[in-house]
Design a protein around this motif. Structure first.
Motif, short mmCIF file in Angstrom:
data_model
loop_
_atom_site.label_atom_id
_atom_site.label_comp_id
_atom_site.label_asym_id
_atom_site.label_seq_id
_atom_site.Cartn_x
_atom_site.Cartn_y
_atom_site.Cartn_z
N UNK A 1 -17.34 19.15 5.48
CA UNK A 1 -17.29 19.93 4.24
C UNK A 1 -18.55 19.73 3.41
N UNK A 2 -18.98 18.47 3.34
CA UNK A 2 -20.16 18.18 2.51
C UNK A 2 -21.39 18.92 3.02
N UNK B 1 -12.23 23.27 4.45
CA UNK B 1 -10.96 22.79 3.96
C UNK B 1 -11.07 22.23 2.56
N UNK B 2 -9.90 22.06 1.91
CA UNK B 2 -9.90 21.52 0.56
C UNK B 2 -10.03 22.58 -0.51
N UNK C 1 -16.88 7.16 -2.06
CA UNK C 1 -16.76 8.50 -1.48
C UNK C 1 -16.34 8.34 -0.03
N UNK C 2 -15.15 8.84 0.31
CA UNK C 2 -14.68 8.73 1.69
C UNK C 2 -13.63 9.79 1.98
N UNK C 3 -13.15 9.82 3.21
CA UNK C 3 -12.28 10.88 3.68
C UNK C 3 -10.89 10.90 3.07
N UNK C 4 -10.45 9.83 2.42
CA UNK C 4 -9.12 9.84 1.79
C UNK C 4 -9.08 10.64 0.50
N UNK C 5 -10.25 10.94 -0.04
CA UNK C 5 -10.31 11.72 -1.27
C UNK C 5 -10.31 13.21 -0.92
N UNK C 6 -9.66 14.02 -1.76
CA UNK C 6 -9.65 15.45 -1.46
C UNK C 6 -11.00 16.07 -1.81
N UNK D 1 -16.45 16.25 -4.33
CA UNK D 1 -17.52 17.02 -4.97
C UNK D 1 -17.81 16.50 -6.37
N UNK D 2 -16.75 16.19 -7.12
CA UNK D 2 -16.93 15.67 -8.48
C UNK D 2 -17.66 14.33 -8.46
#
Length: 408
Positions: free
Chosen positions: A78-79, A104-105, A268-273, A278-279
């Protein structure tokens, strides 16, 4: 060489940011070939300018033929999808060209509404794009150019089946462009089946990053790493530091310790939506957070202008990941610092990194942090007779066998 010497229209060259005066080597080699509608297989490390290497030809073609859904760019995360779309969108806004990010997201219904507007360029992750295609959210039969960015990463992350299903929905007569940082044998086999007489372009890492990154590796005790990290950041007064770590749980734990030490830190990792990710990244880019701790999921997807320092809190087991991590600094001709905190348990990883990069990467010791941990000898600490006793114990089948025999 200037961008104006490449086969790009004056309108597009004028729309480029002022800092983009000279094309990189990968851009110089790729842009004419892509504009000539030839398939391309390009091997180039992160920070080489590959996004514009394929992005500028896509923008040029979209500007000249403003029909919807001309080009599809597939990326692994996504990033990276957001980063690529932002890079293209910044220029596209001056050309009356629309690009759209699908990942996604984000609310799928909003993405369907954006697709209905018929953007010329779609940048997407495989999973979300496949969902939208199977729901007939848009017609992919007009895609004339497919770009696979970071193809090796998509293969490593297990996305290739999705990629293959997407390709089956595209026209067979199309241009295919593949960019990859590495070219392992499995990817080579995929490329042979996918590309039609491609032009092979390779830019060596040494040409991209020659002397641009100051690499320093410190040998420290495993238990001292947190204190060393805090001291290094405070001692050098770094205002923007990207720290890489292996796992999500360790990222959160380290984040708490650094905040407790008075350092403005976020993880910053994959558990965060997606919205949280982004924030958090925006806070780091805007210097509202000084230290960002990230896992390897994001090693290639993070782009921060003029990022001065990258620190490996732990060495990665894959040497290619090391290259991508430190490649977050010294981008677009700038210089940067990469520091690695290495303990004795990571010496095998370091050996692999040295082999891959063909650099000496000597280990230094830090004043005030004597190394007391001992390197592993590879031998078991348990005595042989203990092993034998353990085997005998495992062979006992009933509780009676564990009871001592009565003396006769």
């Amino acid at each position: 060489m200037l961008f104006s010497t490449l086969p790009l229209s004056q309108k597009l060259v004028t729309a480029l940011p002022a800092s983009f005066s000279n094309p990189t080597e990968i851009q110089t080699l790729s842009i004419p070939t892509i504009l000539h509608q030839q398939d391309v297989l390009a091997i180039a490390q992160t920070g080489s300018g590959k996004t514009l290497a394929y992005g500028l030809p896509l923008l040029e073609q979209a500007m000249k033929t403003p029909s919807p859904f001309q080009a599809l760019v597939l990326v692994p995360t996504r990033e990276l999808a957001t980063q690529v779309n932002e890079a293209l969108g910044f220029i596209a806004q001056h050309l009356n060209v629309q690009s759209l990010c699908l990942c996604g997201g984000i609310d799928k219904e909003l993405q369907k509404a954006d697709l209905a507007k018929g953007p010329q360029i779609v940048v997407a992750t495989p999973g979300r794009l496949l969902e939208l295609l199977t729901e007939n959210a848009f017609d992919a039969s007009h895609i004339s150019t497919l770009v696979l960015d970071e193809a090796d990463r998509m293969l490593d992350m297990g996305f290739w089946n999705d990629v293959q299903r997407i390709i089956e929905m595209l026209p067979t007569q199309r241009q295919t462009v593949m960019f990859s940082a590495t070219f392992p044998e499995p990817l080579e086999n995929k490329a042979k089946a996918l590309l039609n007489k491609p032009k092979f372009i390779q830019v060596a890492q040494t040409e991209i990053k020659a002397n641009a990154i100051q690499e320093t590796l410190y040998l420290v005790n495993k238990g001292s790493k947190t204190n060393v990290l805090i001291d290094q950041i405070k001692q050098h007064h770094w205002q923007q530091v990207l720290v890489f770590i292996g796992s999500k749980d360790n990222a959160d734990a380290l984040c708490k310790k650094l905040n407790k030490a008075g350092l403005s830190t976020a993880a910053l990792h994959g558990n965060k939506d997606q919205a949280d990710r982004e924030a958090t990244l925006n806070l780091f880019k805007e210097h509202k957070v000084d230290v960002l701790i990230a896992t390897d999921l994001l090693a290639r997807g993070i782009h921060v202008e003029d990022l001065p320092v990258v620190i490996n809190f732990e060495l990665p087991s894959n040497p290619e990941v090391y290259v991508h991590r430190i490649g977050r600094t010294a981008r677009a001709g700038k210089t940067g610092i990469a520091i690695s905190l290495v303990c004795h348990g990571e010496t095998d990883y370091l050996a692999a990194i040295r082999q891959t990069t063909q650099r000496a990467l000597p280990l230094k010791e830090l004043e005030g942090y004597p190394v007391t941990d001992k390197p592993s000898t590879g031998e078991s600490k348990r005595a042989p007779r203990d092993k034998q006793a353990n085997r005998r114990t495992n062979q006992k089948k009933s509780i009676k066998q564990f009871q001592s025999k009565k003396k006769q």
